[in-house]
Design an enzyme around this catalytic site. Sequence first.
Site, PDB file in Angstrom:
ATOM      1  N   ILE A   4      71.976  31.246 -12.055  1.00 25.90           N
ATOM      2  CA  ILE A   4      70.728  31.685 -11.440  1.00 25.90           C
ATOM      3  C   ILE A   4      70.188  30.611 -10.482  1.00 25.90           C
ATOM      4  O   ILE A   4      69.185  29.958 -10.757  1.00 25.90           O
ATOM      5  CB  ILE A   4      69.666  32.055 -12.503  1.00 25.90           C
ATOM      6  CG1 ILE A   4      69.603  30.992 -13.622  1.00 25.90           C
ATOM      7  CG2 ILE A   4      69.959  33.414 -13.105  1.00 25.90           C
ATOM      8  CD1 ILE A   4      68.433  31.171 -14.557  1.00 25.90           C
ATOM      9  N   ARG A  33      69.325  29.846   2.727  1.00 21.80           N
ATOM     10  CA  ARG A  33      69.959  29.310   1.518  1.00 21.80           C
ATOM     11  C   ARG A  33      70.144  30.410   0.469  1.00 21.80           C
ATOM     12  O   ARG A  33      71.143  30.449  -0.244  1.00 21.80           O
ATOM     13  CB  ARG A  33      69.112  28.180   0.940  1.00 21.80           C
ATOM     14  CG  ARG A  33      69.125  26.920   1.753  1.00 21.80           C
ATOM     15  CD  ARG A  33      70.392  26.121   1.521  1.00 21.80           C
ATOM     16  NE  ARG A  33      70.331  24.871   2.239  1.00 21.80           N
ATOM     17  CZ  ARG A  33      71.204  24.485   3.168  1.00 21.80           C
ATOM     18  NH1 ARG A  33      72.210  25.283   3.483  1.00 21.80           N
ATOM     19  NH2 ARG A  33      71.089  23.337   3.775  1.00 21.80           N
ATOM     20  N   SER A  52      66.016  29.124  -4.511  1.00 28.36           N
ATOM     21  CA  SER A  52      65.677  28.592  -3.199  1.00 28.36           C
ATOM     22  C   SER A  52      64.495  29.389  -2.685  1.00 28.36           C
ATOM     23  O   SER A  52      64.236  30.502  -3.150  1.00 28.36           O
ATOM     24  CB  SER A  52      66.851  28.698  -2.220  1.00 28.36           C
ATOM     25  OG  SER A  52      66.482  28.180  -0.949  1.00 28.36           O
ATOM     26  N   HIS A  66      61.931  30.532 -24.578  1.00 28.40           N
ATOM     27  CA  HIS A  66      62.141  29.526 -23.536  1.00 28.40           C
ATOM     28  C   HIS A  66      62.722  28.219 -24.073  1.00 28.40           C
ATOM     29  O   HIS A  66      63.451  27.519 -23.365  1.00 28.40           O
ATOM     30  CB  HIS A  66      60.802  29.240 -22.833  1.00 28.40           C
ATOM     31  CG  HIS A  66      60.951  28.715 -21.447  1.00 28.40           C
ATOM     32  ND1 HIS A  66      60.124  29.091 -20.415  1.00 28.40           N
ATOM     33  CD2 HIS A  66      61.821  27.853 -20.898  1.00 28.40           C
ATOM     34  CE1 HIS A  66      60.473  28.469 -19.299  1.00 28.40           C
ATOM     35  NE2 HIS A  66      61.507  27.703 -19.571  1.00 28.40           N
ATOM     36  N   ASN A  86      73.820  31.208  -0.964  1.00 27.11           N
ATOM     37  CA  ASN A  86      74.169  31.122  -2.377  1.00 27.11           C
ATOM     38  C   ASN A  86      74.769  32.418  -2.917  1.00 27.11           C
ATOM     39  O   ASN A  86      75.437  32.409  -3.955  1.00 27.11           O
ATOM     40  CB  ASN A  86      72.935  30.755  -3.209  1.00 27.11           C
ATOM     41  CG  ASN A  86      72.484  29.334  -2.988  1.00 27.11           C
ATOM     42  OD1 ASN A  86      73.229  28.508  -2.459  1.00 27.11           O
ATOM     43  ND2 ASN A  86      71.250  29.033  -3.375  1.00 27.11           N
ATOM     44  N   TYR A 137      56.270  29.778 -15.776  1.00 28.87           N
ATOM     45  CA  TYR A 137      56.391  29.492 -14.343  1.00 28.87           C
ATOM     46  C   TYR A 137      55.139  29.895 -13.575  1.00 28.87           C
ATOM     47  O   TYR A 137      54.933  29.436 -12.451  1.00 28.87           O
ATOM     48  CB  TYR A 137      57.587  30.228 -13.729  1.00 28.87           C
ATOM     49  CG  TYR A 137      58.935  29.858 -14.272  1.00 28.87           C
ATOM     50  CD1 TYR A 137      59.118  28.778 -15.141  1.00 28.87           C
ATOM     51  CD2 TYR A 137      60.063  30.601 -13.927  1.00 28.87           C
ATOM     52  CE1 TYR A 137      60.365  28.462 -15.641  1.00 28.87           C
ATOM     53  CE2 TYR A 137      61.318  30.289 -14.408  1.00 28.87           C
ATOM     54  CZ  TYR A 137      61.472  29.223 -15.276  1.00 28.87           C
ATOM     55  OH  TYR A 137      62.722  28.921 -15.761  1.00 28.87           O
TER      56      TYR A 137
END
Length: 290
Positions: free
Chosen positions: A234, A242, A237, A105, A246, A47
Amino acid sequence: MILTLNNDIPMPALGFGVFQTPPDVTTDAVLAALQTGYRLIDTAAAYGNEREVGEAIRRSGLPREEVFIETKVWISDYGYDQTLHAFDKSAGKLGVEQIDLFILHQALPSRFDLTLEAYRALETLLADGKVRAIGVSNFMPEHLEALMKQATVLPAVNQVEVHPYFTQPGVQDADADRGILTQAWSPIGGITSYRGTGTSTFDDPTIAAIAQAHAKTPAQVMIRWHLQEGRCAIPKSVRPERIAENFDVFDLELTTDELATLGALDTGTRGGPEPTDITLENFGRPIPEA
């Protein structure tokens, strides 16, 4: 809400994800999540925002032991020595000495020998106390079966795409049969919006009707569906409102019929890449040093 992994490690059932969150907004998003009450943060080497996740945790002022950190090894770092070094890279960027949950991953079907060696490295890291739990992501039942012919430690978690439009019952059953926790990525079907084809889960009239009946949002209903069915979710945002929305799901209780109705929306259409398409040629890319 706390789940207990198969090695008796407690893990929050509801976490905060940062997939596709740009590094320059990750710190603020994670900090907002921690201030809201999230205590599980999911990131990954691929990421490119582990460093910013670590910065947010430090800025939060929370004791390290109160935040459950999960990150993932990318396929480019598979292999025993390479995966040991992948831990050093991730821990260095996160600014921690121990990672709570360290997972592979993807399966790498065309080089499953490297997958097995990478998992063997995870077992070493676990034995050395550098990680508290190990697991996998996007592993299909055949990958789990092949892994367990060689592995000595059962994965604690299998993180896979699960939302009302893609429930992967075969994967969930294979996980449950082995005592592996299914963790849902894209738990509210965000990927059905990115694709831009057909109805997204956010616009689904069935989900909307259930949400209206409980004076909640469709996202809240979908997150609660995961929690009541025993999965970890998981959602992600970058918007504080938000992020808070959540997390506001603990006063909601879906009926058995509503849970079944949500599960029956499954279209069988995967939003992410096909597991068989994951190859070093197609997806390999170097992960920078810490």
